[in-house]
Scaffold this active site. Sequence first.
Site, PDB file in Angstrom:
ATOM      1  N   CYS A   1      -5.753  36.803  17.141  1.00  0.00           N
ATOM      2  CA  CYS A   1      -4.550  37.573  17.514  1.00  0.00           C
ATOM      3  C   CYS A   1      -4.651  39.056  17.207  1.00  0.00           C
ATOM      4  CB  CYS A   1      -3.294  36.966  16.913  1.00  0.00           C
ATOM      5  SG  CYS A   1      -3.547  36.101  15.396  1.00  0.00           S
TER       6      CYS A   1
ATOM      7  N   GLU B   1      -2.844  27.387  18.946  1.00  0.00           N
ATOM      8  CA  GLU B   1      -4.029  27.536  18.111  1.00  0.00           C
ATOM      9  C   GLU B   1      -4.166  26.353  17.156  1.00  0.00           C
ATOM     10  OE1 GLU B   1      -4.972  31.693  17.210  1.00  0.00           O
ATOM     11  OE2 GLU B   1      -5.267  31.045  15.158  1.00  0.00           O
TER      12      GLU B   1
ATOM     13  N   CYS C   1      -1.155  43.046   9.652  1.00  0.00           N
ATOM     14  CA  CYS C   1      -0.399  43.929  10.550  1.00  0.00           C
ATOM     15  C   CYS C   1       0.535  44.869   9.789  1.00  0.00           C
ATOM     16  CB  CYS C   1       0.427  43.108  11.520  1.00  0.00           C
ATOM     17  SG  CYS C   1      -0.521  41.795  12.283  1.00  0.00           S
TER      18      CYS C   1
ATOM     19  N   SER D   1     -10.748  31.435  18.792  1.00  0.00           N
ATOM     20  CA  SER D   1      -9.648  30.741  19.456  1.00  0.00           C
ATOM     21  C   SER D   1      -9.383  31.396  20.799  1.00  0.00           C
ATOM     22  CB  SER D   1      -8.392  30.815  18.590  1.00  0.00           C
ATOM     23  OG  SER D   1      -7.268  30.473  19.365  1.00  0.00           O
TER      24      SER D   1
ATOM     25  N   LYS E   1      -3.229  47.365  20.081  1.00  0.00           N
ATOM     26  CA  LYS E   1      -2.484  46.589  21.075  1.00  0.00           C
ATOM     27  C   LYS E   1      -2.368  47.357  22.386  1.00  0.00           C
ATOM     28  CE  LYS E   1      -1.201  42.542  19.268  1.00  0.00           C
ATOM     29  NZ  LYS E   1      -2.561  42.045  18.964  1.00  0.00           N
TER      30      LYS E   1
ATOM     31  N   GLU F   1      -5.486  23.573  19.119  1.00  0.00           N
ATOM     32  CA  GLU F   1      -6.905  23.840  19.387  1.00  0.00           C
ATOM     33  C   GLU F   1      -7.739  23.462  18.159  1.00  0.00           C
ATOM     34  OE1 GLU F   1      -7.457  27.985  20.164  1.00  0.00           O
ATOM     35  OE2 GLU F   1      -9.440  27.724  21.069  1.00  0.00           O
TER      36      GLU F   1
ATOM     37  N   GLU G   1      -5.414  46.311  24.004  1.00  0.00           N
ATOM     38  CA  GLU G   1      -5.300  44.910  24.429  1.00  0.00           C
ATOM     39  C   GLU G   1      -4.477  44.795  25.710  1.00  0.00           C
ATOM     40  OE1 GLU G   1      -3.980  41.939  21.496  1.00  0.00           O
ATOM     41  OE2 GLU G   1      -2.866  40.945  23.102  1.00  0.00           O
TER      42      GLU G   1
ATOM     43  N   GLU H   1      -8.200  40.833  31.936  1.00  0.00           N
ATOM     44  CA  GLU H   1      -8.125  39.367  31.965  1.00  0.00           C
ATOM     45  C   GLU H   1      -6.791  38.842  31.443  1.00  0.00           C
ATOM     46  OE1 GLU H   1     -10.110  41.161  30.175  1.00  0.00           O
ATOM     47  OE2 GLU H   1     -10.346  40.425  28.136  1.00  0.00           O
TER      48      GLU H   1
END
Lengths: 592, 174
Positions: free
Chosen positions: A302, A282, A506, A322, A361, A285, A364, A369
């Site tokens: 994230c 990141e 988190c 990102s 999560k 990036e 996720e 993908e």
Amino acid sequence: MDNNKITITINDRDYQVVAGQTIMQAADQCGYHIPRLCYHPKLSIEGACRVCIVQVEGAKNHVASCACPVADGMKIHTNTKELRQARRDIVELLLDNHPEDCHTCERDGNCELQRLAYSMGIRHRHFTGERKHYEKDLSGASVIRDPDKCILCGRCVRMCSEIQGVHCLTQAHRGFNTVVMPAYNLPFAETVCSGCGQCINVCPTASFVEKNHTQELFETLSDKSLVKVAQFAPSVRAAIGEAFGLAAGRNMEGELIAAMRKMGFDYVFDTQFAADLTIMEEGSEFLERIQSGGPLPLITSCSSAWMKYMEQFYPDLIDNISTAKSPMSMASALFKTYWAEKMDIAPKKILSVAAMCCTAKKYEAARPELDVNGMRATDIVVTTREMAWMIKSAGIDFVNIEPEKPDTPLGLSSGAGAIFGVTGGVMEAAVRTAYELYTGETLVDIEMAAIRGFQGIKEATVTIDGKDLRLVVAHGLGNAHQVMEMVREDPSRFHFVEIMGCPGGCIGGGGQPYATANSIPLDEEALRLRAQALYDLDRGKTIRRSHDNPDIQRLYKEFLGRPLSEKAHELLHTHYEAHLPKGIVSPNLKVV
Amino acid sequence: MATTETTAKTTSATAAERLAQLKTYIAETQENEHPDSFLIAVLHKAQELYGYLPVEVMDEVAEQMGIPTAHIWGVATFYHYFSLTPPGQHVISICLGTACYVRGAGQILQALKDELKIDVGEVTPDGMFSLQPARCLGACGLAPVVMIDDKIHGELTPKRMVQLINQYRKQAKK
Ligand code: FES
Ligand code: FES
């Protein structure tokens, strides 16, 4: 006398208190805890449950102390016979419409209603009336809804709209038929629910719980043909102790690793390693976008709840997000490629498990993908709560266990990886690395006070090579919403945006341990202590910058080449799509 | 009760016309100081146009007014006068006003429930009838009274009520 202060009487004793607060707040400060249910200090006042009633001399009726301000000379009683009886009746009526299944309930021992009933002295049930019954909604990937357990305090509804800005929930219908549900009573899987799990955190009962994967995990752990690999997020170690009665803020990293090995995991890696990797990708990036002129601002990706929220409410900003996967998904991708190759294990034989502070999560992990070579990268996600329960259920003496170290080479992490778990941490970690990658110089002052702490939106500027870069950090999806509106209005306002979906980051995730008897959900002091555990972890490390992590350097040398290489793109990056499930409202959400 | 008129309108306007009307109405409310407070008025308008509140229409209201759908759902389910299912081909409004009630509206209602096998607020599975309560239809002299679509039927007995239903059924067969 301080003219901001007034004199009140509580239970025949005089107290000087600050004017303008509620009776409940004043009583709290004077050492009287008035029972409460629908009240939460972070949410608007609903005044729905009436559990918090007090007697005020001169007032005809009992007064809801959470909603009524103190006045000079007020004479308040909090514990008379009459009140005790009235409160008990109120709670008994709640119980009357509540299943009698405490001993088989997910929140047995952690339930506010249970505690309340006990403290009221309710020892048997008086009222038996008509009881409602609704189907459970098991459709969601993260959150399960069980209306039978609901006592209509409305905290979830307010959390979801006021703090998270998701507005998934409402109290539909009226009177006895009132049910908390999403718009159109849609199954959760089809709603705007971000999976953040904050409804679970504030629910006093088990009306909202995470989709439970503990049985599945116990079963697969006993499968001898699999190689069982675990990873755990930074914030899990900072909070899991609370589920075992330890004070908030104890770092239980070593204990957790040891316990997971005892449970049957063959390898235990640290998600913090992958956090370092996320920073490499990141951060690179970000530099690339700065140099090539866009698209800016770069927005972090994230937080899984944030990703779903963004795809629904801000699809126009997808190009700014990102492409770096979350640390969890990066680690899992590496387990089934780099590490499998290195260890000469067939990737199909690897069971990849993540212990996360997060309920989203789970969602996720199921995103197609993120599959790697046709396999799910992360097979099972369990929350901190589920992990704590499993450890207890497996009979492991967690508190007294001999701490152990994570496996390598995907286990060693820098201090930057640790602070990923707290709001501002990803930004701070990214700046540490981006600065040095760009300037070739070492950043001396690596702790960024401006983006630490729990203010909802935090801004800072760093100067890299004479260029002022404007940074902004938001936690909680409601604050994210504010920042996205700013970005929409003026994309050049910021260069880099960090979003974490949960309040505090988190550490305040939807999968963290329930509040104990002496605290409240999302208690700020508990959050602060959890954050401190991660900051201490950072400070205690010799390596505090992601790019200095020797295992990261080795991974690039042996396998990935360099950040943003073709291989890195294939395994560590992803893409997003606009999703417009029914029930969505965009672009200008407002609380009515 | 405005129901009978509404069902009549429902059949005449095209979908595009109805949507345009709704949008214009919403746009007008948005000029006020507290546009959100017009939600109930807007939902009334929508029900007047569509005969009930279809999900797509509530989505549209949400989008146009910038109010979350969950909140709209909360309001739409709270008030009894919002209907969430399409009305039947024939809307039966049974008057439960005082005059009708003392003259036996209760029995008429029971006869309707037994005959149609639905409850108040529901639609028969074949979509032919929906049943809804009304408060005084202004025809107390004829009590007990039932309105089917825009026609008033007075001085009913349970038996006559069932005959009336059968008449509608016969007509439909033709
Ligand atoms: S806590 Fe005061 S009314 Fe619920
Ligand atoms: S009470 Fe029924 S028409 Fe007036």
